[in-house]
Design a protein around this motif. Structure first.
Motif, PDB file in Angstrom:
ATOM      1  N   PHE A 349      14.690 -25.451   8.539  1.00 38.61           N
ATOM      2  CA  PHE A 349      15.071 -25.249   9.907  1.00 38.61           C
ATOM      3  C   PHE A 349      14.006 -25.686  11.071  1.00 38.61           C
ATOM      4  N   ASN A 384      24.354 -22.443   7.982  1.00 38.60           N
ATOM      5  CA  ASN A 384      24.133 -23.751   8.652  1.00 38.60           C
ATOM      6  C   ASN A 384      23.137 -24.554   8.040  1.00 38.60           C
ATOM      7  N   THR A 388      18.687 -27.687  11.073  1.00 36.35           N
ATOM      8  CA  THR A 388      19.264 -27.008  12.299  1.00 36.35           C
ATOM      9  C   THR A 388      18.265 -26.325  12.983  1.00 36.35           C
ATOM     10  N   ASP A 407      21.478 -21.187  17.623  1.00 35.33           N
ATOM     11  CA  ASP A 407      21.401 -22.458  16.610  1.00 35.33           C
ATOM     12  C   ASP A 407      22.069 -23.725  16.884  1.00 35.33           C
ATOM     13  N   GLY A 409      23.929 -25.152  14.803  1.00 32.34           N
ATOM     14  CA  GLY A 409      24.651 -25.534  13.560  1.00 32.34           C
ATOM     15  C   GLY A 409      26.072 -25.838  13.839  1.00 32.34           C
ATOM     16  N   ARG A 431      32.063 -22.278   7.387  1.00 28.72           N
ATOM     17  CA  ARG A 431      30.541 -22.633   7.194  1.00 28.72           C
ATOM     18  C   ARG A 431      30.249 -23.210   5.843  1.00 28.72           C
TER      19      ARG A 431
END
Length: 473
Positions: A349, A384, A388, A407, A409, A431
């Motif tokens: 991330f 996510n 992201t 985020d 995502g 998700r």
């Protein structure tokens, strides 16, 4: 009048009734005064007519100080006066003589004084105290005089009977008008009090029938408005209480169903693997170890679910209190992000932190707030994809601080944003497909409420999910 009525709505009831009473008496006094004036004018007018009427007794005109006005009144009715000598011969005339008689005989005078209905004139004679004796005679057309049983009266001018009749008429009319105004006043007051009472009574009747959405709006004095406001407040409290009760019952039923479902799935798996091991169907030792691993994993899932349920129930208790302290939240947030940095880097991330260099302070419990923030970061990492962008920001406001966990995502569906903080609400399917207990955000919300703060969810044009934590300074 409308402005006065709007102003009167702010009065107390007794003040309004006193105003009505004086208002009624003012109008009653006004109309009674008008009637009195009309009656006086009426009587004076007819009395004036009577005063202008000629007198019917010749002796009245025989006075030495006879008023000229009396002669004029007599002439207006076509009458006149004659002075006769001792031999009944005409000496002089006062007024305009309408006949040609210049001398009378005794028989003629006696006959004339009978004043029969067929006579053209009314006669009245008096003896003048002169030497030799003279006579004074009054003549007036008969249509202006009525004679019956030796009683003489004028036909047109007012009489005593007429005056008393008019007085009785005005008296009875005044009494009738007074009674009418009393009835009108009573009806007006009763209607003004009955109308708001009827509206309140109808509202209470609807409430007794179970319609708790009933509200009343009374346009009346202050006391009725207070009753109306109290009624509406009471109805609102009852309606909200019943609504909360229904929501609690539905939440309890949903909780039982969800707990049963979430416990049944892992327990069924545990039973299946245990039965396979017990019956020797696991085969080689490698398979047995795999089955034992499944059993251990599912039992941990059950344990975690039970612990989360117990913690949620504990947080719902009003007796449960957190030990809040006034602490440096800037340093605290840096430590939490630092502890999670390994997992963030492992998931690849992009981390963006915006924490002020200066120290910001707020009221919170470190362990509980740490759990909330870690839960939000963990959810962002779990649900996510790699790459992201994760933003953690601390912002200062006048009386509170804000913490954003955002985020870029996949986000949370619109239809779940209103219920995402309810127990057992999951967004896993939208998700990565990983399954959680569905209690993490519910526990996070309860913890924030215990710290006198809030947690909210929204999204922006650049960030799919933004959780904002608010804490008092």
């Amino acid at each position: 009048m409308r402005r006065l009525w709007r102003f009167r709505k702010k009065w107390k009831l007794h003040a309004s009734l006193i105003f009505d009473f004086f208002f009624f008496n003012f109008f009653l006094l006004f109309f009674m005064t008008v009637i009195f004036i009309v009656a006086i004018v009426d009587l004076i007018f007819h009395a004036g007519s009577y005063s202008n009427a000629p007198k019917l007794d010749a002796s009245y005109y025989a006075k030495a100080d006879m008023d000229q006005q009396d002669i004029q009144n007599l002439e207006q009715k076509g009458g006149w006066l004659e002075e006769l000598g001792s031999d009944y011969q005409l000496i002089r005339v006062i007024g305009e003589k309408k006949d040609n008689v210049t001398a009378y005989s005794s028989e003629m005078l006696v006959s004339s004084l009978e004043n029969r209905e067929d006579q053209p004139y009314y006669y009245s004679v008096t003896l003048l105290e002169t030497i030799p004796a003279h006579y004074f005679m009054l003549k007036i057309p008969r249509e202006h005089v009525s004679v019956s049983h030796n009683y003489v009266s004028q036909r047109e001018p007012i009489s005593t009977n007429y005056a008393s009749t008019r007085i009785r008429y005005y008296f009875y009319f005044s009494i009738g008008l007074m009674l009418f105004f009393i009835f009108l006043y009573s009806y007006w007051v009763a209607r003004r009090i009955k109308k708001p009472l009827r509206e309140i009574s109808q509202g209470l009747h609807k409430m007794t029938l179970g319609d708790y959405s009933t509200r009343i709006h009374v346009e009346a004095e202050e006391e009725f408005k207070q009753i109306s406001n109290t009624f509406n407040y009471m109805a609102n409290v009852i309606e909200e209480t019943l609504k909360e009760k229904r929501q609690i019952e539905e939440s309890k039923q949903r909780l039982i169903v969800d707990v049963t479902h979430d416990l049944k799935t892992p327990i069924t798996s545990i039973q299946g693997y245990a039965q396979a091991l017990m019956e020797g169907r696991a085969g080689e030792a490698e398979h047995q170890q795999r089955y034992l691993g499944y059993i251990y994993q599912k039992s941990n899932q059950v344990t975690q679910l039970i612990q989360s349920i117990l913690e949620l129930l504990k947080l719902d208790s009003p007796d449960y209190r957190l030990q809040l302290e006034y602490q440096n939240i800037s340093d605290f947030l840096r430590e939490v992000v630092a502890d999670s940095y390994g997992d963030i880097e492992q998931r690849k991330f992009t981390l963006v932190t915006e924490i002020p260099e200066k120290s910001l302070y707020a009221w919170f419990e470190a362990e509980s707030l740490n759990r909330v923030i870690v839960n939000l970061i963990t959810n962002a990492l779990k649900y996510n994809p790699s790459g992201t962008r994760l933003r953690v920001e601390l912002k200062e406001r006048a009386d509170h601080v804000l913490i954003d966990i955002a985020d870029t995502g996949v986000g949370i569906p619109e239809h779940l944003r209103q219920t995402v903080f309810d127990p057992f609400v999951r967004v896993d399917e939208s998700r990565s497909g990983e399954r959680g207990t569905g209690l993490g955000l519910s526990i996070a919300k309860r913890l924030m409420e215990k710290m006198n703060g809030t947690i909210e969810l929204y999204q922006t044009s650049t960030e799919a999910t933004v959780f904002t934590i608010r804490l008092p300074k």
